[in-house]
Design an enzyme around this catalytic site. Structure first.
Site, PDB file in Angstrom:
ATOM      1  N   GLU A 132       0.587  -1.143   0.188  1.00 53.25           N
ATOM      2  CA  GLU A 132      -0.241  -0.164   0.352  1.00 53.25           C
ATOM      3  C   GLU A 132       0.377   1.496  -0.259  1.00 53.25           C
ATOM      4  O   GLU A 132       1.566   1.729   0.755  1.00 53.25           O
ATOM      5  CB  GLU A 132      -0.933   0.105   1.197  1.00 53.25           C
ATOM      6  CG  GLU A 132      -1.921   1.240   1.943  1.00 53.25           C
ATOM      7  CD  GLU A 132      -2.438   1.267   2.960  1.00 53.25           C
ATOM      8  OE1 GLU A 132      -2.288   2.334   3.382  1.00 53.25           O
ATOM      9  OE2 GLU A 132      -2.728   0.312   3.199  1.00 53.25           O
TER      10      GLU A 132
ATOM     11  N   LYS B 116     -11.510  -1.628   7.997  1.00 57.90           N
ATOM     12  CA  LYS B 116      -9.788  -1.111   8.221  1.00 57.90           C
ATOM     13  C   LYS B 116      -9.775  -0.992   9.311  1.00 57.90           C
ATOM     14  O   LYS B 116     -10.138  -0.298  10.240  1.00 57.90           O
ATOM     15  CB  LYS B 116      -9.070  -0.433   7.046  1.00 57.90           C
ATOM     16  CG  LYS B 116      -7.992   0.042   7.946  1.00 57.90           C
ATOM     17  CD  LYS B 116      -6.489   1.302   6.514  1.00 57.90           C
ATOM     18  CE  LYS B 116      -6.322   1.480   7.679  1.00 57.90           C
ATOM     19  NZ  LYS B 116      -5.089   2.280   6.740  1.00 57.90           N
TER      20      LYS B 116
END
Length: 208
Positions: free
Chosen positions: A43, A132
């Site tokens: 990421e 998340k």
């Protein structure tokens, strides 16, 4: 790559490397080290100036061998920039409805930061693929077990507060994967590769 393929790949290894690199060369170095250690999802955070250029360069360099996500995406405008640059998934520190809509429109997995049951339910209703849990350090792995009581269908991944000492607990308590930053992406290439191998192995053992 189809949405379900991206999500399957992330779940298969169970670790996403969170990369804060100032340029493509540093990001490439971290990506190579992580891949060497068995982690093929990274990421790139949009706190990095020119993050979209880093994503573009990594897509050209690695193609489908590496899943490249965009992190710290606060709005749909940034999400669209990241998708056009080639990002395979979008990660936000919070839940943003317009970003959820945009990601659904283009069939790109969206991982939205949530802290409360109310946020989680709203995110799931908006079609968010992965909740998340952020910051994970504020709750710890036992939080997952508590959430899974009323929301057994919740698909969760913590970021922040995940270490080699507790990664197995996050997985055993019901997370499909974990996001790891500084505990994975610091030191030499060899250090990062060794850390990646250790994280991947611990996730594998926790699932047995």
């Amino acid at each position: 790559m189809r949405k379900y393929e991206v999500l399957q790949r992330i779940e298969k290894v169970g670790v996403v490397a969170v990369v804060r690199a100032e340029n493509s060369e540093k990001a490439k170095k971290i990506a190579l080290a992580c891949m060497e250690g068995g982690i093929d999802s990274i990421e790139i955070t949009f706190t990095v100036p020119g993050a979209q250029k880093v994503i573009e360069d990594l897509v050209v360099e690695f193609g489908d061998k590496l899943l490249i996500g965009a992190g710290t995406v606060l709005d749909s405008e940034t999400a669209r920039i990241a998708i056009l640059a080639g990002a395979n998934f979008i990660v936000s520190p919070g839940f943003n409805l317009e970003t959820a809509k945009l990601c659904n429109r283009y069939q790109i997995p969206y991982m939205a930061g949530c802290m409360t049951v109310t946020e989680m339910i709203a995110a799931m209703e908006a079609g968010v693929d992965v909740l998340k849990v952020f910051p994970g350090s504020a709750f710890g792995p036992d939080f997952i077990k508590a959430i899974k009581g009323p929301l057994p269908q919740a698909v969760m991944m913590p970021t922040g507060g995940v270490s080699i000492d507790n990664v197995d607990k996050w997985i055993k308590n019901g997370c499909i994967a974990v996001g790891v930053g500084g505990n994975l992406t610091k030191g030499s290439s060899e250090d990062m590769t060794n850390a990646a191998k250790e994280f991947v192995e611990k996730v594998k053992l926790a699932r047995q």
